[in-house]
Write an enzyme that holds these catalytic residues in place. Structure first.
Site, PDB file in Angstrom:
ATOM      1  N   HIS B 168       7.454  -5.672  -0.732  1.00  0.00           N
ATOM      2  CA  HIS B 168       6.650  -4.458  -0.753  1.00  0.00           C
ATOM      3  C   HIS B 168       5.342  -4.804  -1.448  1.00  0.00           C
ATOM      4  O   HIS B 168       5.339  -5.286  -2.574  1.00  0.00           O
ATOM      5  CB  HIS B 168       7.363  -3.329  -1.512  1.00  0.00           C
ATOM      6  CG  HIS B 168       6.560  -2.066  -1.517  1.00  0.00           C
ATOM      7  ND1 HIS B 168       6.757  -1.050  -0.601  1.00  0.00           N
ATOM      8  CD2 HIS B 168       5.532  -1.665  -2.294  1.00  0.00           C
ATOM      9  CE1 HIS B 168       5.897  -0.088  -0.842  1.00  0.00           C
ATOM     10  NE2 HIS B 168       5.138  -0.423  -1.862  1.00  0.00           N
ATOM     11  N   CYS B 169       4.249  -4.605  -0.759  1.00  0.00           N
ATOM     12  CA  CYS B 169       2.958  -5.010  -1.299  1.00  0.00           C
ATOM     13  C   CYS B 169       2.172  -3.785  -1.767  1.00  0.00           C
ATOM     14  O   CYS B 169       1.740  -2.981  -0.941  1.00  0.00           O
ATOM     15  CB  CYS B 169       2.171  -5.747  -0.210  1.00  0.00           C
ATOM     16  SG  CYS B 169       0.578  -6.332  -0.786  1.00  0.00           S
ATOM     17  N   PRO B 170       1.964  -3.613  -3.064  1.00  0.00           N
ATOM     18  CA  PRO B 170       1.202  -2.456  -3.532  1.00  0.00           C
ATOM     19  C   PRO B 170      -0.267  -2.541  -3.140  1.00  0.00           C
ATOM     20  O   PRO B 170      -0.926  -1.510  -2.987  1.00  0.00           O
ATOM     21  CB  PRO B 170       1.367  -2.502  -5.054  1.00  0.00           C
ATOM     22  CG  PRO B 170       1.812  -3.874  -5.375  1.00  0.00           C
ATOM     23  CD  PRO B 170       2.446  -4.446  -4.160  1.00  0.00           C
ATOM     24  N   GLY B 173      -0.331  -1.096   0.096  1.00  0.00           N
ATOM     25  CA  GLY B 173       0.289   0.229   0.087  1.00  0.00           C
ATOM     26  C   GLY B 173       1.388   0.389   1.121  1.00  0.00           C
ATOM     27  O   GLY B 173       1.587   1.475   1.667  1.00  0.00           O
ATOM     28  N   ASN B 174       2.106  -0.688   1.418  1.00  0.00           N
ATOM     29  CA  ASN B 174       3.141  -0.609   2.448  1.00  0.00           C
ATOM     30  C   ASN B 174       4.096  -1.784   2.274  1.00  0.00           C
ATOM     31  O   ASN B 174       3.801  -2.747   1.561  1.00  0.00           O
ATOM     32  CB  ASN B 174       2.488  -0.671   3.842  1.00  0.00           C
ATOM     33  CG  ASN B 174       3.340  -0.043   4.922  1.00  0.00           C
ATOM     34  OD1 ASN B 174       4.442   0.444   4.680  1.00  0.00           O
ATOM     35  ND2 ASN B 174       2.823  -0.033   6.131  1.00  0.00           N
TER      36      ASN B 174
END
Lengths: 152, 385
Positions: B168-170, B173-174
């Site tokens: 999950h890549c902040p 944002g997804n």
């Protein structure tokens, strides 16, 4: 296309249609699971489930599942066409997918038509209904046993 | 007696999807709930590029070549396209099992476990499958009520099972999964190039200008340069490092999740069953493989009936009335309309000749900001069942 006698049972009446829909959704379902022996490619198990023994011939069931597997293999094939599609799309920053249908989507439409045809010709006359795997996240092929075909 | 039209409130399926995603543009855009870091990413990329176009490009276009800003613009648009594509697309979310499927799986599990004596914990819900002569364990997800396919994992932040879950890549944002991994990779790669490009030409510009105007004067005339150099310098280390890491993963056909968990580390002779043992083939599969469609029917219709009764006069009026009083089917059912909601077969064949609406959601290109390697390579609080 010729109307079979069984289809006339579904002649319009809103309450009956909803009743039929409710019956179909509560009817017994058999779920054919994915076959992961070749990796993550979308393939379904061709093993004939015992619950369908009385409803459909083994050969017809296996033919349907094998044909579906063939479609998915075609969709996920990694070869010249997929490379070309990928490279072309990359050069346009994938904007081309906004106007172009991918090969996978074209095959999914073929699958949908095939399932509809199988339902009409083979499964509905035997009181079964196949659900397109895409409606279940491509996890299962569900065979619904239609127990209630009464009108109203 | 004429038929009475029933008032119908049309909702799209994305409004009822479980999970912690946010949707925009009527279901076309799908992101995680926390978008603050994504906005920061956008700000950094757009801000730095604007400074470059404002301060460096006019000088370089005249004194070196007009191709420099042109190439920068092309690279900038590609980076933004990849970021937006990664951020806005469905990463490969698996829809949760419907009650009938969940019940069927429960029955299978109970049949397999037999009678568990009271007081004893039932055995863990695991299915073993053999993939390319390797035993792979499929874990049961208690949230989604499914046995997760191989390489899928449940993201705790988005509360969804995602196929070929990477992380999950902040920064985007997804989640990064099967459907958007290639966009994410191209984003990190193109952003590395853009960062190196801007950094290089910042230095070139300062050097060239300092020859005629002096170093201090140059910095006074183009204050943006200092900011750009700072941003690029710190971004370089994280982005180039991340690109290198993901290049390694692509060549071995592994995911970040598998790498961190050490799934295919070679312990106990466990090898990656998904690898083709050929780096070119692995690369081609990951980057040039087929583009998988979303199995979440976000834009499908879920029309709801009001409580008014339907009056039917005769068969001729039935067909149009049926279409307005149908509970869940659109007027032209598409491939993703649930089977139960489609009209009876005879009507479906009538409608089969009409053009079907495309089930795919047109996704906007995603821009991706290189996540800092520490935050990105962490398994990102996903619950692993």
């Amino acid at each position: 296309m010729s109307r079979r006698p069984i289809l006339r049972l579904f002649l319009p009446h809103a309450r009956c249609f909803l009743h039929w829909v409710r019956s179909a959704s509560l009817a017994t379902k058999v779920f054919i699971q994915r076959d992961y022996s070749e990796g993550t490619v979308c393939q379904f198990q061709t093993k004939f489930p015992a619950e369908l023994d009385s409803r459909i011939e083994r050969q017809l069931f296996e033919d349907t599942v094998k044909t579906l597997n063939g479609f998915y293999t075609e969709a996920e094939k990694i070869g010249g066409q997929s490379y070309l599609e990928g490279c072309l799309a990359c050069t346009t920053a994938y904007i081309i997918f906004l106007c172009m249908e991918t090969r996978y989507e074209k095959v999914l439409k073929k699958i949908s038509r095939y399932i509809q045809e199988q339902n009409e010709k083979i499964y509905a006359p035997r009181g079964l209904l196949i659900t397109d795997p895409i409606e279940r996240g491509m996890r299962v092929v569900s065979f619904s046993k239609l127990t209630d075909l009464k009108v109203g | 007696m004429s038929a009475v039209m029933v008032a119908k409130k049309v909702t799209r399926k994305w409004e009822k999807l479980p999970g912690k995603n946010t949707f925009c543009c009527d279901g076309r855009v799908m992101m995680a709930r926390q978008k603050g870091v994504f906005y920061l990413t956008l700000f950094l990329i757009i801000g730095t590029c604007c400074l470059f176009f404002a301060f460096e490009c006019p000088y370089l276009a005249v004194h070196l070549s007009p191709a420099i800003p042109v190439f920068a613009i092309v690279l900038f648009f590609f980076v933004m396209a990849m970021l937006l594509r990664t951020s806005f697309s469905d990463p490969g979310v698996l829809p949760r099992a419907q009650p009938d499927e969940a019940m069927y799986i429960e029955m299978e599990i109970e049949a397999a476990n037999g009678n568990v004596p009271s007081g004893q914990r039932p055995p863990p819900r695991i299915r073993n499958v053999q993939i390319n002569n390797q035993i792979v364990k499929l874990k049961y997800c208690y949230t989604c009520k499914i046995f997760r396919p191989p390489r899928a994992s449940h993201c705790g932040i988005c509360d969804n099972c995602v196929e070929r879950f990477d992380h999950h890549c902040p920064w985007v944002g997804n989640c990064v999964g099967k459907r958007n991994y290639r966009y994410f990779y191209l984003f990190t790669l193109s952003l590395s190039l853009l960062t190196i490009y801007i950094f290089t030409f910042d230095i070139v510009h300062v050097v060239l200008r300092s020859v005629s105007d002096g170093f201090v004067q140059t910095l006074k005339e183009t204050p943006g340069t200092v900011l750009e150099v700072l941003v690029c310098f710190f971004t370089l280390w994280s982005v180039v490092g991340l690109t290198g890491f993901h290049t390694y993963l692509v060549l071995l056909n592994q995911t970040t999740n598998e790498d961190i968990k050490g799934s295919w580390s070679g312990k106990n002779r466990v090898q990656n069953p998904y690898s083709h043992r050929n780096i070119v083939k692995n690369c081609c599969e990951v980057l040039c493989g087929p583009v998988y469609p979303s199995v979440l029917d976000r834009r499908g219709l879920m029309a709801e009936l009001s409580s008014s009764p339907v009056m039917i006069s005769d068969a001729k009026n039935y067909i149009p009335d049926l279409q307005t009083t149908k509970t869940t089917a659109p007027l032209i059912p598409n491939e993703q309309t649930p089977e139960e909601a489609k009209p009876p077969l005879q009507y479906r064949t009538e409608e089969a000749t009409e053009p079907k609406q495309s089930p795919t959601v047109q996704e906007l290109p995603a821009v991706d900001i290189p996540p800092a390697s520490l935050t990105d390579t962490a398994p990102a609080k996903e619950q692993v069942f």
